[in-house]
Design a protein around this motif. Structure first.
Motif, PDB file in Angstrom:
ATOM      1  N   LEU A 100       0.852  -1.175   0.000  1.00 40.62           N
ATOM      2  CA  LEU A 100       0.000   0.000   0.000  1.00 40.62           C
ATOM      3  C   LEU A 100       0.895   1.236   0.000  1.00 40.62           C
ATOM      4  O   LEU A 100       1.702   1.423   0.913  1.00 40.62           O
ATOM      5  CB  LEU A 100      -0.922  -0.004   1.220  1.00 40.62           C
ATOM      6  N   ASN A 101       0.772   2.058  -1.014  1.00 42.66           N
ATOM      7  CA  ASN A 101       1.611   3.254  -1.171  1.00 42.66           C
ATOM      8  C   ASN A 101       3.096   2.922  -1.140  1.00 42.66           C
ATOM      9  O   ASN A 101       3.915   3.696  -0.624  1.00 42.66           O
ATOM     10  CB  ASN A 101       1.281   4.286  -0.083  1.00 42.66           C
ATOM     11  N   GLY A 102       3.444   1.749  -1.669  1.00 43.64           N
ATOM     12  CA  GLY A 102       4.839   1.367  -1.788  1.00 43.64           C
ATOM     13  C   GLY A 102       5.471   0.803  -0.533  1.00 43.64           C
ATOM     14  O   GLY A 102       6.676   0.519  -0.517  1.00 43.64           O
ATOM     15  N   ALA A 103       4.714   0.608   0.526  1.00 41.13           N
ATOM     16  CA  ALA A 103       5.279   0.094   1.781  1.00 41.13           C
ATOM     17  C   ALA A 103       5.684  -1.377   1.633  1.00 41.13           C
ATOM     18  O   ALA A 103       5.020  -2.145   0.940  1.00 41.13           O
ATOM     19  CB  ALA A 103       4.276   0.239   2.921  1.00 41.13           C
ATOM     20  N   ILE A 104       6.763  -1.743   2.292  1.00 46.65           N
ATOM     21  CA  ILE A 104       7.200  -3.138   2.353  1.00 46.65           C
ATOM     22  C   ILE A 104       7.070  -3.591   3.812  1.00 46.65           C
ATOM     23  O   ILE A 104       7.813  -3.138   4.687  1.00 46.65           O
ATOM     24  CB  ILE A 104       8.654  -3.311   1.884  1.00 46.65           C
ATOM     25  N   VAL A 105       6.099  -4.448   4.077  1.00 46.29           N
ATOM     26  CA  VAL A 105       5.857  -4.975   5.426  1.00 46.29           C
ATOM     27  C   VAL A 105       6.257  -6.444   5.421  1.00 46.29           C
ATOM     28  O   VAL A 105       5.555  -7.290   4.861  1.00 46.29           O
ATOM     29  CB  VAL A 105       4.391  -4.804   5.853  1.00 46.29           C
ATOM     30  N   ARG A 106       7.402  -6.744   6.042  1.00 48.93           N
ATOM     31  CA  ARG A 106       7.901  -8.108   6.094  1.00 48.93           C
ATOM     32  C   ARG A 106       7.280  -8.849   7.270  1.00 48.93           C
ATOM     33  O   ARG A 106       7.171  -8.303   8.377  1.00 48.93           O
ATOM     34  CB  ARG A 106       9.424  -8.107   6.250  1.00 48.93           C
ATOM     35  N   ASP A 107       6.890 -10.099   7.052  1.00 47.07           N
ATOM     36  CA  ASP A 107       6.403 -10.923   8.158  1.00 47.07           C
ATOM     37  C   ASP A 107       6.774 -12.375   7.915  1.00 47.07           C
ATOM     38  O   ASP A 107       7.114 -12.777   6.798  1.00 47.07           O
ATOM     39  CB  ASP A 107       4.903 -10.747   8.392  1.00 47.07           C
ATOM     40  N   ALA A 108       6.743 -13.162   8.991  1.00 50.01           N
ATOM     41  CA  ALA A 108       7.068 -14.586   8.903  1.00 50.01           C
ATOM     42  C   ALA A 108       6.529 -15.290  10.134  1.00 50.01           C
ATOM     43  O   ALA A 108       6.514 -14.739  11.235  1.00 50.01           O
ATOM     44  CB  ALA A 108       8.573 -14.811   8.788  1.00 50.01           C
ATOM     45  N   SER A 109       6.099 -16.521   9.935  1.00 48.22           N
ATOM     46  CA  SER A 109       5.653 -17.377  11.024  1.00 48.22           C
ATOM     47  C   SER A 109       6.681 -18.484  11.200  1.00 48.22           C
ATOM     48  O   SER A 109       7.096 -19.111  10.225  1.00 48.22           O
ATOM     49  CB  SER A 109       4.279 -17.977  10.692  1.00 48.22           C
ATOM     50  N   VAL A 110       7.122 -18.711  12.428  1.00 49.77           N
ATOM     51  CA  VAL A 110       8.116 -19.745  12.696  1.00 49.77           C
ATOM     52  C   VAL A 110       7.513 -20.820  13.602  1.00 49.77           C
ATOM     53  O   VAL A 110       6.606 -20.568  14.375  1.00 49.77           O
ATOM     54  CB  VAL A 110       9.385 -19.158  13.354  1.00 49.77           C
TER      55      VAL A 110
END
Length: 417
Positions: free
Chosen positions: A218-228
């Motif tokens: 959204l609007n170029g945002a980079i939201v990194r996530d991960a489940s371990v």
């Protein structure tokens, strides 16, 4: 914190390997006692059949360190306490516990009331077969610490933990697992912090300014996530001791669009445990503003156990280190820095359709801290659930564009000071 098990504050440390141990730590208090529950993932379980207090830590055991003046000081003073609880298989658990008090230069054994009760899961104790793990429950009356009840909210005590490990009859040396990682048992300044009550953030006086939504793409945002952890398949396809702890989420599903948050009290099912990490950039916020509120929204899309599954108190914690979503695993994931709250999440009983069921967490305290220091907002979510089938499935940042509204979202309201 309170003494409702699923709402006990949780944190973790250690690793899952054939010899190293991992621990989930739950902490709570009542009007009369402090409760610390340590669940240990441990492949081989050994206990002293004829225990001697000075040698309890030569077997599977947990040491709990408390300093009532905070995590300060270079020596254990008379405000410092050390409690040891060892794994046992007797009707008299008191034989496997010991208490010490600081002297200003070291530790002295003391006789004060407390309990350290162990439980375990596996084939049998004191053999070379693989087991699952064990747990130690400390209950320490405030009266034993010279207090009539719990301290006021906001009080900080020093806290440290050591998991001692024995994996064979001869006692082959194995490094202990400690929290925090810099812990030196005789130096309270190196211990962690135990806060009574959640941190409180009071927004500064400010005129309403605007609202910013931060979401992946959204609007170029980079939201990194991960489940371990075990994902929704409880680690299927991995050797639990040699591979599980070092597995990235892509092994289970290279095109994963969902995530799992899951825990339970039965340590035998630890391959099902899963926790979630997410990082939100804050560079879309204008500089020099006051943070009035910040809300994390996740969309629930399913759960383990069907409609009769238990509800979960899913906790949100801050993380102080950066991480890479492509290589994040259970064993290398950052430790939590601070527990900042939680939200009850119910199982799905009436599916409303996409994007799923929104759940929200107040993360204003953490967002304001991150913004003030010029850092992204790094969070971890986990639960202290006790029931089976507690897994809750949410849409991740990698869900398709058709379901973009379900991606984890941070909503920040700011104002002009």
């Amino acid at each position: 914190m309170n003494n409702d098990f699923p709402r006990m504050a949780i944190f973790w440390f250690g690793k899952v390997t054939p010899t190293a141990n991992y621990a989930d730590v739950r902490v709570a208090y009542t009007s009369s006692e402090l409760v610390v529950y340590v669940a240990v993932i441990d492949r081989r379980l050994w206990f002293a059949s004829s225990p001697s207090p000075p040698t309890l830590t030569a077997w599977d055991a947990v040491t709990l360190l408390l300093h009532l003046d905070g995590n300060i000081g270079a020596v254990p003073t008379d405000s410092s306490y050390r409690f040891v609880g060892g794994l046992g298989n007797t009707a008299d658990p008191g034989r496997h516990q010991m208490a010490y008090r600081g002297t200003g230069s070291g530790w002295m054994p003391v006789s004060i009331p407390f309990t350290a009760v162990a439980g375990w899961r596996g084939e049998r104790l004191n053999d070379d077969g693989d087991d699952r793990g064990w747990a130690m429950s400390f209950r320490i009356p405030f009266a034993s610490l010279g207090r009539s009840g719990p301290p006021s909210e906001g009080t900080i005590w020093g806290l440290g933990l050591i998991v001692h490990d024995r994996d064979d009859a001869s006692g082959t040396p194995i490094p202990t697992a400690v929290w925090p990682e810099s812990l030196r048992p005789d130096v309270p300044a190196t211990w962690g912090r135990l806060r009574f009550g959640l941190p409180v953030y009071t927004p500064p006086p400010a005129r309403p300014g605007g609202t910013v939504l931060i979401r992946h793409r959204l609007n170029g945002a980079i939201v990194r996530d991960a489940s371990v952890g075990g994902y929704t398949v409880c680690g299927e396809g991995r050797d639990f001791w040699t591979q599980w702890g070092d597995t990235t989420e892509d092994f289970y599903n290279p095109e994963r669009s969902d995530l799992n948050i899951q825990n339970q009290v039965d340590i035998a099912d630890w391959p099902c445990f899963s926790k979630y990490y997410v990082t939100f950039p804050l560079d879309a916020l204008p500089p020099g503003k006051a943070i009035l509120s910040a809300t994390l929204t996740l969309h629930l899309i399913g759960n383990a156990g069907g409609a009769n599954a238990p509800r979960s108190w899913i906790q949100v914690l801050t993380v102080a280190q950066d991480w890479d979503d492509r290589s994040l695993t259970w064993n290398n994931a950052p430790l939590a820095a601070e527990n900042i709250g939680g939200t009850w999440v119910d199982p799905v009983t009436n599916w409303p359709g996409w994007p799923g069921i929104p759940y929200r967490w107040d993360v204003t305290y953490a967002a304001a801290q991150a913004y003030a220091t010029g850092q992204p907002l790094r969070l971890a979510l986990y639960s202290a659930d006790g029931d089976y089938h507690s897994g809750k499935y949410f849409a991740s940042s990698d869900t398709g564009d058709w379901n973009a509204a379900a991606r984890p979202t941070l909503t920040v309201v700011w104002g002009d000071p």
